[in-house]
Design a protein around this motif. Structure first.
Motif, short mmCIF file in Angstrom:
data_model
loop_
_atom_site.label_atom_id
_atom_site.label_comp_id
_atom_site.label_asym_id
_atom_site.label_seq_id
_atom_site.Cartn_x
_atom_site.Cartn_y
_atom_site.Cartn_z
N LEU A 197 -0.91 -16.97 102.72
CA LEU A 197 0.41 -16.48 103.11
C LEU A 197 0.88 -17.30 104.30
CD1 LEU A 197 2.62 -14.22 102.78
CD2 LEU A 197 1.34 -12.94 104.51
N ASP A 198 2.09 -17.83 104.22
CA ASP A 198 2.61 -18.64 105.32
C ASP A 198 4.13 -18.56 105.33
OD1 ASP A 198 1.27 -21.06 107.15
OD2 ASP A 198 3.41 -21.33 106.80
N LEU A 199 4.71 -18.57 106.53
CA LEU A 199 6.17 -18.58 106.64
C LEU A 199 6.78 -19.79 105.97
CD1 LEU A 199 6.82 -17.41 110.31
CD2 LEU A 199 7.61 -16.25 108.23
N ASN A 200 6.09 -20.93 106.08
CA ASN A 200 6.60 -22.19 105.55
C ASN A 200 5.45 -22.98 104.94
OD1 ASN A 200 8.35 -24.40 105.08
ND2 ASN A 200 7.68 -25.37 106.98
N PRO A 201 5.03 -22.63 103.73
CA PRO A 201 3.89 -23.32 103.13
C PRO A 201 4.12 -24.82 103.01
CG PRO A 201 4.46 -21.37 101.85
CD PRO A 201 5.57 -21.59 102.84
N LEU A 202 3.06 -25.57 103.27
CA LEU A 202 3.11 -27.02 103.10
C LEU A 202 2.46 -27.38 101.77
CD1 LEU A 202 2.23 -28.30 106.69
CD2 LEU A 202 4.47 -27.83 105.68
N ASP A 203 2.95 -28.47 101.18
CA ASP A 203 2.51 -28.91 99.85
C ASP A 203 1.76 -30.23 99.99
OD1 ASP A 203 2.20 -29.76 97.24
OD2 ASP A 203 4.30 -29.49 96.67
N VAL A 204 0.48 -30.24 99.62
CA VAL A 204 -0.32 -31.45 99.80
C VAL A 204 0.12 -32.58 98.88
CG1 VAL A 204 -2.36 -30.29 100.70
CG2 VAL A 204 -2.07 -30.52 98.22
N SER A 205 0.97 -32.29 97.90
CA SER A 205 1.48 -33.35 97.04
C SER A 205 2.81 -33.93 97.55
CB SER A 205 1.68 -32.83 95.60
OG SER A 205 2.69 -31.84 95.56
N ASN A 206 3.30 -33.39 98.67
CA ASN A 206 4.55 -33.85 99.26
C ASN A 206 4.23 -34.78 100.43
OD1 ASN A 206 6.74 -33.64 101.41
ND2 ASN A 206 7.78 -32.62 99.70
N ASP A 207 4.70 -36.03 100.35
CA ASP A 207 4.36 -37.02 101.37
C ASP A 207 4.84 -36.62 102.76
OD1 ASP A 207 3.13 -38.56 99.46
OD2 ASP A 207 4.80 -39.96 99.20
N GLU A 208 6.02 -36.00 102.85
CA GLU A 208 6.53 -35.60 104.16
C GLU A 208 5.67 -34.50 104.77
OE1 GLU A 208 10.64 -34.60 103.91
OE2 GLU A 208 11.28 -36.66 103.50
N ASP A 209 5.23 -33.56 103.95
CA ASP A 209 4.37 -32.49 104.45
C ASP A 209 3.03 -33.06 104.93
OD1 ASP A 209 6.33 -30.67 103.90
OD2 ASP A 209 5.31 -29.73 102.20
N VAL A 210 2.49 -34.01 104.17
CA VAL A 210 1.22 -34.62 104.56
C VAL A 210 1.39 -35.41 105.86
CG1 VAL A 210 -0.51 -36.36 103.92
CG2 VAL A 210 0.26 -34.66 102.24
N ALA A 211 2.51 -36.11 106.00
CA ALA A 211 2.75 -36.86 107.24
C ALA A 211 2.81 -35.91 108.44
CB ALA A 211 4.05 -37.65 107.13
N TRP A 212 3.38 -34.72 108.27
CA TRP A 212 3.43 -33.75 109.36
C TRP A 212 2.03 -33.23 109.70
CZ3 TRP A 212 5.63 -32.60 113.50
CH2 TRP A 212 5.58 -31.33 114.09
#
Length: 349
Positions: free
Chosen positions: A181-196
């Motif tokens: 559960l997260d307010l803003n889940p990050l996606d490991v397949s999304n390059d921008e999320d991984v960069a963050w």
């Protein structure tokens, strides 16, 4: 509140971060935090942001994401001058979601004591890397547990210095269901999320960065489920989804510190303790639940307090690098025996 008071409070926050969190862990962040505390320009930049967006980890990660890692305080000042708008935008649109999979090394000794099979809910799951403790390997002061064999990407092995009385598992727990559960889940397949996620790793911590990348590769293959929602309102619905016949474990690490109101933290704790069908694992700064700390031996500087069902279990390194078990003899006089303090299993519902 006047401008000077605002600036003084921000400066103190950065001095506290330098002394209590960065010292001994990141020379650059300690230097930058002390610089910010003494810099009218940096304090003015922060003052225009909401208070919850002024935190050091968020500023330093946003600056590195936008302008790269500064080599000096002069380079830091130049980055604020040249890229202040984009840095502020990142700080307004992102939150600190340091998804440190190495924390599984301090969760595993507790998880392995709980009667299984297990169902896991992680509160503040970010990209879900800590939802996969059974996918990684561990080295607890020479006591090794290898990653499970398989055809997927090579799993990281997390090292953790442990006290002699820490109960160390010889096998991974059986986990039959897991959800974050997260307010803003990050996606490991999304390059921008991984960069963050990578920007949130402190600059000197290259080993942590390598382990993060290995854990992301595992998560891409395993795809743990993460639901968008607020822990104050949306957790009961997830709890209702957990399969019967499995022991439900709700856990969080370095999450409730971001609930600014102590009443919200205490209400969450009351909900967890009230529900007898849950094993609740909290791994947070001792400031999050100040009532727990007196039941433990004196705190170790900069460490988290790990508790089970509201009772102290261990002092832990914030990134999972060390664990000092709290034996019954260490606990405050008159405290009841804690789940997991002996050789037996922690019973499920």
């Amino acid at each position: 509140m006047n401008r000077k008071t605002d600036m003084d409070e921000i400066a103190q926050r950065y001095r506290d971060f330098a002394a209590g969190e960065a010292a001994g862990r990141s020379t650059l962040y300690e230097t930058l935090a002390r610089h910010v505390a003494a810099s009218p320009g940096a304090l003015a930049f922060l003052r225009h942001l909401p208070a919850e967006r002024q935190q050091p980890n968020l500023l330093f990660a946003a600056l590195r994401l936008v302008a790269g890692t500064p080599a000096s305080v002069a380079a830091f000042d130049q980055a604020i001058c040249d890229h202040g708008g984009p840095i502020a935008n990142v700080m307004l649109t992102h939150v600190t979601q340091t998804n440190e999979p190495g924390r599984c090394a301090v969760l595993m000794p507790v998880l392995a004591q709980i009667e299984g099979p297990l169902a896991l809910i992680e509160v503040g799951a970010s990209a879900g890397l800590c939802l996969l403790p059974d996918a990684y390997g561990y080295d607890w002061s020479g006591h090794r547990l290898e990653p499970p064999a398989g055809d997927g990407p090579a799993a990281p092995v997390f090292t953790c210095d442990t006290s002699n009385d820490t109960p160390l598992p010889d096998q991974h727990p059986e986990i039959v269901w897991r959800t974050g559960l997260d307010l803003n889940p990050l996606d490991v397949s999304n390059d921008e999320d991984v960069a963050w996620l990578e920007a949130l790793v402190w600059p000197e911590h290259q080993d942590r960065l390598a382990r993060l990348r290995a854990a992301i590769a595992v998560a891409k293959a395993r795809r743990p489920r993460i639901v968008a929602g607020d822990l104050r309102h949306d957790l009961p619905a997830l709890i209702a989804e957990a399969p019967r016949g499995a022991t439900l474990v709700v856990f969080h690490t370095a999450v409730l510190t971001y609930l600014a109101d102590q009443r919200d933290r205490d209400a969450f704790a009351s909900m967890m303790i009230r529900d007898q069908g849950i094993v609740w694992i909290s791994n947070e700064s001792p400031r999050v639940f100040p009532g727990l700390a007196p039941a433990a031996p004196p705190p170790r500087k900069g460490m988290f307090l790990l508790s089970v069902n509201g009772l102290p279990q261990a002092w832990t390194d914030p990134h999972g690098g060390a664990m000092h078990w709290i034996s019954l003899g260490d606990a405050a006089a008159g405290q009841p025996a804690r789940p997991g303090s002996g050789a037996g299993k922690i019973a499920g519902p």
